[in-house]
Design an enzyme around this catalytic site. Structure first.
Site, short mmCIF file in Angstrom:
data_model
loop_
_atom_site.label_atom_id
_atom_site.label_comp_id
_atom_site.label_asym_id
_atom_site.label_seq_id
_atom_site.Cartn_x
_atom_site.Cartn_y
_atom_site.Cartn_z
N ILE A 143 44.39 14.60 73.93
CA ILE A 143 44.89 13.43 73.23
C ILE A 143 43.84 12.98 72.21
O ILE A 143 42.72 12.65 72.58
CB ILE A 143 45.16 12.27 74.22
CG1 ILE A 143 46.08 12.73 75.35
CG2 ILE A 143 45.77 11.08 73.49
CD1 ILE A 143 46.21 11.72 76.48
N LYS A 144 44.22 12.98 70.94
CA LYS A 144 43.27 12.56 69.90
C LYS A 144 43.44 11.06 69.68
O LYS A 144 44.16 10.62 68.78
CB LYS A 144 43.50 13.36 68.62
CG LYS A 144 42.37 13.25 67.60
CD LYS A 144 42.59 14.23 66.45
CE LYS A 144 41.53 14.07 65.37
NZ LYS A 144 40.18 14.47 65.81
#
Length: 308
Positions: free
Chosen positions: A159-160
């Site tokens: 997850i960025k």
């Protein structure tokens, strides 16, 4: 007319405005908890064609939407909306140079860390030369940070999101405090993971080696680009777990990412990597990366999107 960085135009909630006019609720979840997901999208100017190309735009947007899904926030925008916002922001500044474009979906309003909405967006381009100092160095002196990389069982690096970068900050601040340029993380198993905002490659006897995606690394678009460019050039590639001591004995090493591009690692924990300068294959891959991003490699033309 062009603007200086402090007065550049950004896309914010559907409008093009001066960056200084962008206002956000101080109690919004994005402010209090880092509840946002984002992409740093590289754009490269092709001087011969007088054209600016956004690099692997669809891939960046696919990852942005995956991040939004995994962190469970409600994205109100289509991929076409995302692209149009980027193009409008860049055009408003009349940029004709290499850029890094931050495109962020954030949770606004008066909610908490558990909120899923309301979600809005900003798009903020910046010339590459004005990004953080570690992204503008010709070579890096690295250390292995004492902080471990987040994992898929804690806060997934897949997850960025803004909150994930506090882990990166901890390692980076430790490196700077101890006189290094940046750091390299190990994962929970004590194996090599990645840098604070970049993926790692080493080269041993002509083979390009990088940690597995399951070794607590971001699903990096630059990582995938480098692998595919290497394969096209006939360079052997191995995705496998890497031990810490391999960093001390490898022939070449580099960190890579949308902001980092391809930057040689000159030393790790005081151990000189190779000859202590940019290696032959590192230089070759860096050139190939820039050529691909500027639309100069016919085989990879599908990676570029014209802005103008």
């Amino acid at each position: 007319m062009k603007t200086d960085v402090a007065n550049r135009f950004i896309w914010y909630k559907g409008e093009i405005i001066n960056v200084n006019d962008a206002k956000i609720n101080i109690l919004a979840p994005t402010v209090q908890f880092g509840l946002n997901v984002f992409e740093g999208i590289p754009c490269y100017w092709n001087e011969e064609e007088k054209q600016l190309y956004a690099f692997r735009l669809d891939d960046h947007y696919d990852r942005l939407l995956r991040s939004a899904k995994l962190i469970e926030i409600d994205c109100p925008y289509t991929k076409a909306d995302l692209k149009n916002a980027l193009v409008d922001a860049v055009k408003a500044n009349e940029y004709d140079e290499n850029l890094s474009v931050r495109q962020t979906l954030f949770v606004d309003g008066f909610g908490s860390w558990g909120s899923a909405e309301p979600v809005d967006m900003f798009v903020a381009p910046i010339p590459r030369g004005r990004t953080s100092s570690e992204y503008n160095k010709k070579g890096l002196r690295c250390c292995i940070t004492s902080w471990r990389r987040i994992s898929d069982t804690t806060l997934s690096p897949r997850i960025k999101c803004g909150a994930n970068y506090i882990n990166s900050r901890a390692g980076q601040r430790e490196a700077l405090r101890n006189g290094y340029d940046t750091c390299i993380f190990l994962n929970d198993a004590g194996k090599v993971s990645e840098g604070p905002g970049s993926c790692l490659f080493i080269i041993v006897k002509g083979t390009l080696i990088t940690p597995l995606l399951t070794d607590s690394v971001l699903e990096s678009i630059t990582r995938d680009t480098i692998i595919r460019l290497a394969e096209a050039a006939g360079i052997p590639v191995a995705e496998r777990t890497i031990d810490r001591t391999e960093l001390y004995t490898c022939d070449e090493a580099f960190l890579c990412g949308s902001a980092m591009e391809v930057t040689p690692v000159l030393s790790v924990d005081g151990y000189t990597v190779g000859e202590g300068c940019e290696g032959r294959l590192t230089a070759k891959l860096h050139k190939s990366y820039l050529d691909a991003a500027k639309g100069k490699i016919p085989k990879f033309k599908e990676w570029i999107t014209a802005v103008y």
